[in-house]
Design a protein around this motif. Structure first.
Motif, PDB file in Angstrom:
ATOM      1  N   GLN A 647       0.796  -1.223   0.000  1.00 32.40           N
ATOM      2  CA  GLN A 647       0.000   0.000   0.000  1.00 32.40           C
ATOM      3  C   GLN A 647       0.835   1.284   0.000  1.00 32.40           C
ATOM      4  O   GLN A 647       0.305   2.357  -0.280  1.00 32.40           O
ATOM      5  CB  GLN A 647      -0.977   0.010   1.167  1.00 32.40           C
ATOM      6  CG  GLN A 647      -0.354   0.126   2.547  1.00 32.40           C
ATOM      7  CD  GLN A 647      -1.409   0.148   3.651  1.00 32.40           C
ATOM      8  OE1 GLN A 647      -2.598   0.362   3.401  1.00 32.40           O
ATOM      9  NE2 GLN A 647      -0.989  -0.087   4.889  1.00 32.40           N
ATOM     10  N   ASP A 660      -4.316   7.133   0.604  1.00 29.82           N
ATOM     11  CA  ASP A 660      -5.159   6.366   1.515  1.00 29.82           C
ATOM     12  C   ASP A 660      -4.399   5.144   2.005  1.00 29.82           C
ATOM     13  O   ASP A 660      -3.765   4.431   1.210  1.00 29.82           O
ATOM     14  CB  ASP A 660      -6.445   5.918   0.823  1.00 29.82           C
ATOM     15  CG  ASP A 660      -7.389   7.072   0.536  1.00 29.82           C
ATOM     16  OD1 ASP A 660      -7.239   8.114   1.196  1.00 29.82           O
ATOM     17  OD2 ASP A 660      -8.263   6.942  -0.344  1.00 29.82           O
ATOM     18  N   GLN A 662      -4.686   1.656   4.624  1.00 29.53           N
ATOM     19  CA  GLN A 662      -5.527   0.784   5.435  1.00 29.53           C
ATOM     20  C   GLN A 662      -4.849   0.537   6.774  1.00 29.53           C
ATOM     21  O   GLN A 662      -3.682   0.149   6.837  1.00 29.53           O
ATOM     22  CB  GLN A 662      -5.781  -0.549   4.732  1.00 29.53           C
ATOM     23  CG  GLN A 662      -6.725  -1.462   5.505  1.00 29.53           C
ATOM     24  CD  GLN A 662      -6.980  -2.776   4.789  1.00 29.53           C
ATOM     25  OE1 GLN A 662      -6.690  -2.903   3.585  1.00 29.53           O
ATOM     26  NE2 GLN A 662      -7.523  -3.750   5.500  1.00 29.53           N
ATOM     27  N   THR A 671     -10.701  -5.233  12.523  1.00 33.86           N
ATOM     28  CA  THR A 671     -11.586  -4.508  11.602  1.00 33.86           C
ATOM     29  C   THR A 671     -12.645  -3.707  12.355  1.00 33.86           C
ATOM     30  O   THR A 671     -13.270  -2.814  11.779  1.00 33.86           O
ATOM     31  CB  THR A 671     -12.269  -5.487  10.648  1.00 33.86           C
ATOM     32  OG1 THR A 671     -12.992  -6.479  11.412  1.00 33.86           O
ATOM     33  CG2 THR A 671     -11.240  -6.184   9.764  1.00 33.86           C
ATOM     34  N   SER A 725     -17.573   1.545   8.018  1.00 41.60           N
ATOM     35  CA  SER A 725     -17.990   0.576   7.003  1.00 41.60           C
ATOM     36  C   SER A 725     -19.123   1.092   6.138  1.00 41.60           C
ATOM     37  O   SER A 725     -19.403   0.533   5.083  1.00 41.60           O
ATOM     38  CB  SER A 725     -18.414  -0.735   7.677  1.00 41.60           C
ATOM     39  OG  SER A 725     -19.476  -0.502   8.585  1.00 41.60           O
ATOM     40  N   THR A 731     -12.360   1.022   1.870  1.00 39.20           N
ATOM     41  CA  THR A 731     -12.155  -0.067   2.814  1.00 39.20           C
ATOM     42  C   THR A 731     -12.343   0.469   4.220  1.00 39.20           C
ATOM     43  O   THR A 731     -11.760   1.482   4.588  1.00 39.20           O
ATOM     44  CB  THR A 731     -10.739  -0.654   2.670  1.00 39.20           C
ATOM     45  OG1 THR A 731     -10.553  -1.123   1.341  1.00 39.20           O
ATOM     46  CG2 THR A 731     -10.522  -1.791   3.660  1.00 39.20           C
ATOM     47  N   ASP A 734      -9.725   2.783   6.818  1.00 33.97           N
ATOM     48  CA  ASP A 734      -8.709   3.548   6.106  1.00 33.97           C
ATOM     49  C   ASP A 734      -8.514   4.932   6.724  1.00 33.97           C
ATOM     50  O   ASP A 734      -9.432   5.502   7.321  1.00 33.97           O
ATOM     51  CB  ASP A 734      -9.092   3.731   4.638  1.00 33.97           C
ATOM     52  CG  ASP A 734      -8.829   2.481   3.815  1.00 33.97           C
ATOM     53  OD1 ASP A 734      -8.433   1.462   4.411  1.00 33.97           O
ATOM     54  OD2 ASP A 734      -9.036   2.521   2.595  1.00 33.97           O
TER      55      ASP A 734
END
Length: 898
Positions: A647, A660, A662, A671, A725, A731, A734
């Motif tokens: 990334q 961006d 994650q 998550t 979300s 995602t 992020d």
């Protein structure tokens, strides 16, 4: 003798004094007593003629509870068994009745000095006696710096080797000049110190000296005008560089000359006047002084000593013994003798003090203090300022009839299961305040350890991350276009030694958000208390090297630093500052001028109705061992893999570009996380600029998180919300990072995260007034913990070469703390490098927390997990990449399981 000379001088110029206004009686907690007589007549003094003035004892010094040396005129006596018996000490030669010892001073049980004068006018000479065997033999020391010394009036030894001595050097038969001498070798040789010059028509009289450290000393006295006696001016003469230079600090104008100065530390000092009815106190080593009222306003204080920075004892001659349990803020009568005159006090501990004087018959007396009630320890040492914390007291002679005070506030309940164990409930306090815990029983203040203090903390709180918004910009012209409450700083540049208060509670990004607590920080009085604020502070337009201190309004200014800079810098730093009822923070600027910008990133919340300090409804914190999730440099120098590699590799940020990244789902961040604690580093930018960090998928806020200059490596900590979300095309989890101009590489290191779910590994935040726990410099400030003293950081290649700092279990951080919030500062590194901070006992991670260049003073905010097992439980480790550097660590709070 000094006291007789003071009284004579006072009588001569009495008509020229302006009388100090009568001060109100201090409100006493109780009628205090607890002093017992240790012999009406000291052995060896019974045959002295009272008419010579040598019957009374005017000076005493006790380096320990077992040993004391006391003297007056041509006699020195000592005890080695707490005053049970006294022995006359042999004077090395026959000085006859013309010897006048003005002070004895013992730096240890073996090393003592006696200073004064001998002879008759005008052939008076100064005398300096010393012993290195506890007084069994005394020798005359020569002041090789100047043999024409007529009088020596005071001495102070901050160590057994280093001493400072004050006296007078005669110019001719009728006039003399004051002099200060110093020794670095226990008096073998002395050097003369240079004093500030005075006009020829002014004379300086020095009465007393106190040196809390080898670097810092104060001398008290006065300047008088030989042409006009009304020109009397009290003075404090100060050095902060071991006597290399001295300067004057003027006292309040209502004083009339200073007879005594005493410094409990290099910040806290007291001054007593010849005719004043107050004790003057400073907390900033004499930059400012305040007068403290005494129980008997008509009696002059003569002597003062503090066996520790919290507890102090003073004398008022016939007025008796005064006691202060709170660093001299208030004084209470502890003992008033009948027919006894008291002149000097020495306290090796708060449990044992010795007082020298004379009785009504003119015979010498020494009295000793023995308390009947003793407080040995308190647990816990901290609790929420809302009150309600159950505190266990351990000691001797405890009972349900005693009164327990937290500072000046009495505890709401006392319940004792035995004479050695009691429980009390802490009363309401002030956020950030550290108070002494005192027991009063039968009118007596119990002896206690200086560590018996209680720290009022913020209530345990959860975190509410916010889209960053600006609440303060001091630059002229309102470049941030702030209006309403957020315009509070417009045009108010930080000035040298100035303190600015900034309102935090009640601020919001816009006026429509005030009905939604999640849009900003609520004002006090609602269902939630803003226990702390998380903000990014930027200083710019700096005119000199300097630093700022940030702390909650209403608490004392801490002896720490928050953000350091060099002249011309623009630097940023994250702060996590507890809030008290006012909802404000204070910012102190050390020197020069600087503009300041404050961007709010979030706040800590707790229910206002919870007197037990229950947590709020926000997010709970889980610490992790730091790890890297992004490095834009080519060649993968951080040895990353998976998403962390793909990334960011080869994605250096160009001007006006957003990247961006994650965070949730990468490494240890789940998550479900809604915010993360990261350390952001800009590497070799091509031009001056800044980075902005915010949750991806939302509008970029008009704030900055990291400011930098070309060709440097600069870091700053960020607590950033993660994308939710519900945002399509992104995602969850992020963040977005924006570069204003030029090009730069970046790295991102994660050290923890926040989630709404509470588990065994999550915690709430407790804040304290910032305090220093670690300083590697040898000349550390008195009062700091010394676990780091002398441990300058050298280049570290293995874990064994790192600095280990114990955090949990060190007052006030509890043993169950899982992470600590600290400010780490590096001082004068010899080479460019970086520091890494991580949980002790684990493998050093490939991350950096603080980057620096040679000779700089750089700080950064760090939230770090504490070791959870083994011998290093509750500790952190710090390593230095290259060169050598001094490091200080300031604690601002911690996370604990709920």
């Amino acid at each position: 003798m000094k006291i007789l000379k003071i009284l004579l001088f006072t009588f001569v110029i009495l008509l020229t004094f302006t009388t100090l206004p009568t001060l109100p009686e201090a409100v006493s907690k109780a009628a205090l007593s607890g002093w017992t007589l240790s012999g009406n007549t000291v052995s060896g003094w019974t045959n002295l003629d009272p008419s010579t003035g040598t019957s009374a004892l005017y000076t005493i010094s006790c380096p320990s509870a077992s040993m004391c040396v006391t003297a007056s005129n041509n006699t020195i006596v000592a005890t080695y068994n707490q005053g049970s018996t006294w022995t006359t000490q042999p004077i090395p030669f026959n000085l006859s009745a013309n010897l006048a010892i003005q002070q004895v001073y013992c730096a240890s049980n073996f090393d003592c000095f006696a200073v004064g004068s001998y002879g008759t006018w005008p052939a008076i000479k100064g005398v300096l006696l010393s012993t290195q065997n506890g007084g069994n033999t005394w020798t005359v020391q020569s002041l090789t710096a100047n043999t024409n010394v007529s009088d020596l009036s005071g001495l102070s030894c901050p160590s057994t080797q280093v001493c400072f001595l004050i006296g007078t050097v005669w110019n001719n038969s009728s006039s003399g000049n004051p002099a200060i001498f110093a020794t670095q070798n226990s008096g073998e040789t002395w050097t003369s110190q240079s004093l500030p010059s005075l006009p020829s028509w002014q004379n300086l009289v020095m009465n007393s000296i106190s040196c809390p450290t080898v670097m810092a000393c104060k001398v008290s006295g006065y300047i008088y005008n030989t042409l006009d006696v009304a020109g009397l001016q009290p003075i404090i003469l100060t050095t902060s560089n071991a006597g290399a230079s001295w300067y004057f600090q003027n006292m309040p104008p209502d004083n009339q000359g200073l007879s005594t100065v005493f410094c409990a530390s290099d910040t806290e000092c007291f001054a007593l006047g010849d005719k004043t009815t107050a004790i003057y106190r400073t907390e900033d080593f004499g930059n400012s002084w305040t007068a403290t009222a005494l129980p008997s306003a008509s009696l002059t204080p003569f002597s003062l000593e503090c066996p520790n920075p919290q507890e102090c004892f003073g004398l008022q001659s016939t007025g008796g013994i005064l006691f202060s349990p709170n660093s001299g803020i208030s004084w209470y009568r502890q003992y008033q003798p009948q027919g006894i005159f008291l002149y000097s006090i020495s306290c090796p501990t708060a449990a044992e003090c010795f007082v020298a004087g004379s009785n009504a018959s003119g015979q010498a007396v020494v009295e000793i203090y023995h308390p009947q009630t003793i407080l040995n320890s308190i647990s816990p040492n901290s609790g929420t300022w809302l009150g309600g914390t159950t505190v266990t007291l351990a000691g001797t002679g405890l009972s349900n009839q005693m009164s327990v005070y937290f500072g000046n506030t009495e505890a709401t309940s006392v319940s004792c299961t035995s004479s050695t164990l009691c429980n009390v409930t802490a009363p309401l306090g002030t956020m950030g305040e550290t108070v002494d815990v005192d027991i009063i029983q039968n009118g007596i203040v119990a002896a206690s350890d200086p560590q018996d203090v209680f720290n009022y903390t913020s209530p345990p709180a959860t975190y509410q991350p916010l889209i960053p918004y600006r609440i303060c910009d001091t630059r002229s012209g309102n470049p941030s276009q702030l209006v309403g409450p957020d315009a509070q700083c417009n045009g108010h540049i930080l000035s040298p030694r100035g303190i600015m208060s900034v309102n935090v509670a009640g601020t919001y990004p816009d006026t429509t958000s005030k009905s939604n607590p999640q849009g900003g920080i609520p004002s006090s009085g609602g269902s939630l208390i803003a226990a702390a604020v998380v903000a990014n502070i930027t200083v710019t337009d700096t005119t000199s090297d300097g630093y700022m201190v940030v702390w909650q309004e209403g608490a004392p200014q801490p002896a720490t630093s928050t953000l350091n800079w060099q002249s011309g810098d623009t630097v940023s730093g994250l702060v996590q500052i507890p809030l008290s009822g006012s909802g404000q923070i204070n910012i102190y600027n050390y020197q020069g001028y600087a503009n300041m910008i404050i961007d709010v990133q979030g706040w800590m919340e707790t229910p206002a109705s919870s007197q037990s300090g229950g947590a709020g409804i926000g997010s709970y914190y889980t610490p992790t061992t730091p790890y890297r999730i992004c490095d834009t440099r080519s060649g993968n120098p951080s040895l990353l893999s998976g998403i962390a590699l793909s990334q960011c590799e080869n994605k250096a940020l160009t001007g006006n570009q957003t990247l961006d990244i994650q965070v949730a789902g990468v490494g240890n961040v789940p998550t479900t996380a809604d915010a993360a604690v990261i350390n952001l580093t800009a590497i070799n930018p091509s031009t001056a600029g800044y980075l902005t960090v915010w949750p991806a998928g939302t509008v970029r806020p008009a704030v900055s998180n990291l400011n930098f200059i070309p060709g440097t490596i600069t870091s700053n900590s960020v607590i950033v919300p993660l994308a939710s979300s519900s945002q399509s095309g992104l995602t969850a989890g992020d963040i977005a990072i924006y570069n204003y101009q030029g090009s730069t590489n970046i790295t991102v290191d994660v050290s923890g995260y926040f989630t709404a779910a509470n588990s065994a590994n999550t915690g709430t935040f407790t804040g304290v007034n910032p305090y220093r726990i670690c300083d590697t410099r040898n000349s550390y400030i008195v009062g700091y913990l010394t676990e780091c003293t002398g441990h300058t950081l050298a280049p570290s290649t293995t874990v064994s070469e790192t600095l280990t700092v114990q955090i949990a279990g060190v007052n006030p951080v509890p043993p169950d703390a899982t992470a600590v919030v600290i400010n780490v500062t590096v001082i004068n590194p010899s080479a460019a490098g970086y520091l890494t901070v991580w949980p002790a006992g684990t493998v050093r991670p490939v991350v950096s927390n603080l980057n620096f260049i040679p000779g700089a003073v750089v700080s950064n905010f760090v939230t770090v997990a504490l070791s959870s097992s083994g011998s290093s439980t509750g500790a952190i480790e710090i390593s230095n990449y290259q060169g050598v550097a001094e490091v200080v660590v300031d604690v601002v709070g911690w996370y604990s399981p709920t």
